[in-house]
Motif scaffolding. Structure first.
Motif, PDB file in Angstrom:
ATOM      1  N   ALA A  22     -33.118   9.693  92.898  1.00 26.59           N
ATOM      2  CA  ALA A  22     -34.235   8.987  92.661  1.00 26.59           C
ATOM      3  C   ALA A  22     -35.487   9.958  92.652  1.00 26.59           C
ATOM      4  O   ALA A  22     -36.308   9.805  91.824  1.00 26.59           O
ATOM      5  N   LEU A  23     -35.613  10.770  93.849  1.00 28.81           N
ATOM      6  CA  LEU A  23     -36.797  11.650  93.908  1.00 28.81           C
ATOM      7  C   LEU A  23     -36.710  12.606  92.759  1.00 28.81           C
ATOM      8  O   LEU A  23     -37.779  12.991  92.078  1.00 28.81           O
ATOM      9  N   PHE A  24     -35.755  13.156  92.421  1.00 24.27           N
ATOM     10  CA  PHE A  24     -35.420  14.366  91.244  1.00 24.27           C
ATOM     11  C   PHE A  24     -35.659  13.595  89.951  1.00 24.27           C
ATOM     12  O   PHE A  24     -36.698  14.316  89.310  1.00 24.27           O
ATOM     13  N   GLY A  28     -39.142  15.387  89.818  1.00 23.20           N
ATOM     14  CA  GLY A  28     -38.741  16.687  89.238  1.00 23.20           C
ATOM     15  C   GLY A  28     -37.762  17.483  90.503  1.00 23.20           C
ATOM     16  O   GLY A  28     -38.176  17.171  91.370  1.00 23.20           O
ATOM     17  N   VAL A  29     -36.679  18.185  90.103  1.00 14.46           N
ATOM     18  CA  VAL A  29     -36.072  18.876  91.269  1.00 14.46           C
ATOM     19  C   VAL A  29     -36.857  20.045  92.012  1.00 14.46           C
ATOM     20  O   VAL A  29     -36.608  20.155  93.223  1.00 14.46           O
ATOM     21  N   SER A  30     -37.413  20.929  91.182  1.00 12.67           N
ATOM     22  CA  SER A  30     -38.341  21.904  91.946  1.00 12.67           C
ATOM     23  C   SER A  30     -39.537  21.346  92.819  1.00 12.67           C
ATOM     24  O   SER A  30     -39.714  22.019  93.763  1.00 12.67           O
ATOM     25  N   ARG A  31     -40.156  20.311  92.597  1.00 16.22           N
ATOM     26  CA  ARG A  31     -41.112  19.713  93.662  1.00 16.22           C
ATOM     27  C   ARG A  31     -40.516  18.927  94.676  1.00 16.22           C
ATOM     28  O   ARG A  31     -41.123  18.308  95.313  1.00 16.22           O
ATOM     29  N   THR A  32     -39.169  18.781  94.554  1.00 21.16           N
ATOM     30  CA  THR A  32     -38.433  17.830  95.697  1.00 21.16           C
ATOM     31  C   THR A  32     -37.915  18.710  96.657  1.00 21.16           C
ATOM     32  O   THR A  32     -36.865  19.542  96.156  1.00 21.16           O
ATOM     33  N   LEU A 106     -25.890   7.023  85.700  1.00 22.35           N
ATOM     34  CA  LEU A 106     -25.595   7.890  84.577  1.00 22.35           C
ATOM     35  C   LEU A 106     -27.147   8.111  83.858  1.00 22.35           C
ATOM     36  O   LEU A 106     -27.531   9.411  83.840  1.00 22.35           O
ATOM     37  N   GLN A 107     -27.870   7.454  83.814  1.00 21.71           N
ATOM     38  CA  GLN A 107     -29.162   7.416  83.383  1.00 21.71           C
ATOM     39  C   GLN A 107     -30.118   8.246  84.089  1.00 21.71           C
ATOM     40  O   GLN A 107     -30.749   8.996  83.732  1.00 21.71           O
ATOM     41  N   ARG A 108     -30.027   7.915  85.521  1.00 18.60           N
ATOM     42  CA  ARG A 108     -31.041   8.687  86.466  1.00 18.60           C
ATOM     43  C   ARG A 108     -30.478  10.150  86.446  1.00 18.60           C
ATOM     44  O   ARG A 108     -31.233  10.961  86.484  1.00 18.60           O
ATOM     45  N   VAL A 109     -29.261  10.573  86.739  1.00 13.97           N
ATOM     46  CA  VAL A 109     -28.613  11.718  86.786  1.00 13.97           C
ATOM     47  C   VAL A 109     -28.931  12.515  85.340  1.00 13.97           C
ATOM     48  O   VAL A 109     -29.350  13.594  85.553  1.00 13.97           O
TER      49      VAL A 109
END
Length: 215
Positions: A22-24, A28-32, A106-109
């Motif tokens: 959810a956070l990614f 975004g991944v870099s900011r989490t 699936l959508q989220r990932v």
């Protein structure tokens, strides 16, 4: 008691992964950070580190939760292609896209992978894994198209290797566009129409007439 402990540990692990997804997808991944994930999950940083060594480890675990879905679709394609390559490929394309439209995880990932991640720095090792999966998918599509060619189902001008590249690009492109802008088209409903043009270029008219639903 031990069983309950294992179940609780698994529940915590899933909770961390659900929160990370959810956070990614939102930030975004870099900011989490793992600390942010721990706080959002109502856990300590230690609890997160007990399950995952670092963000790369967590990211790979996130991927591992959806990879079986796509492996299953590919295995179904390979099995069905032994009977009718064209029909098997058409069903695969439709199922691949429509299944994403019907599955929030699936959508989220996929949104995280396609739109919220840079595979650099700590996530650089993931790029090799992604490239390997793309090559595996291309190989499978090529084999199915070669089988279709051997059965006389393809248009004479079609080159299976190049056609597999185009079909893979169409799958990925439609998913990327829809994940970025779901208002553009209805992925669940419009899938046959979205695929139709390419399939009409690949297969002979008499073969297309036998596909269900027809392109």
């Amino acid at each position: 008691m031990a069983r309950r402990t294992r179940e609780e540990a698994e529940q915590t692990r899933c909770r961390i992964l659900d929160t990370a997804e959810a956070l990614f997808s939102t930030h975004g991944v870099s900011r989490t950070t793992l600390a942010t994930i721990a706080g959002a999950a109502g856990l300590t940083r230690g609890a997160v580190y007990w399950h995952f060594v670092d963000k790369l480890d967590l990211y790979r675990a996130m991927l591992d939760r959806i990879i079986p879905h796509f492996d299953t679709r590919r295995n179904e394609l390979q099995q069905a292609a032994a009977h009718d390559p064209a029909q098997a490929l058409w069903r695969f394309s439709n199922t691949l896209l429509s299944s994403v439209a019907q599955d929030p995880r699936l959508q989220r990932v996929l949104q995280v992978i396609f739109l919220r991640t840079e595979h650099v720095d700590e996530l650089a090792p993931v790029q090799e894994q992604c490239v390997a999966k793309m090559r595996e998918a291309h190989f499978t599509l090529t084999q199915i198209l070669l089988a279709a060619q051997a059965r006389g189902q393809l248009q004479p001008h079609v080159q299976p290797v190049m056609a597999a590249q185009s079909l893979q690009a169409l799958h990925d492109g439609l998913l990327r566009i829809w994940l970025a802008d779901a208002q553009r088209f209805d992925l669940a409903h419009d899938t046959p129409a979205l695929l139709s043009s390419l399939y009409h270029g690949l297969f002979k008219a008499e073969v297309l007439e036998q596909l269900s639903p027809r392109p």
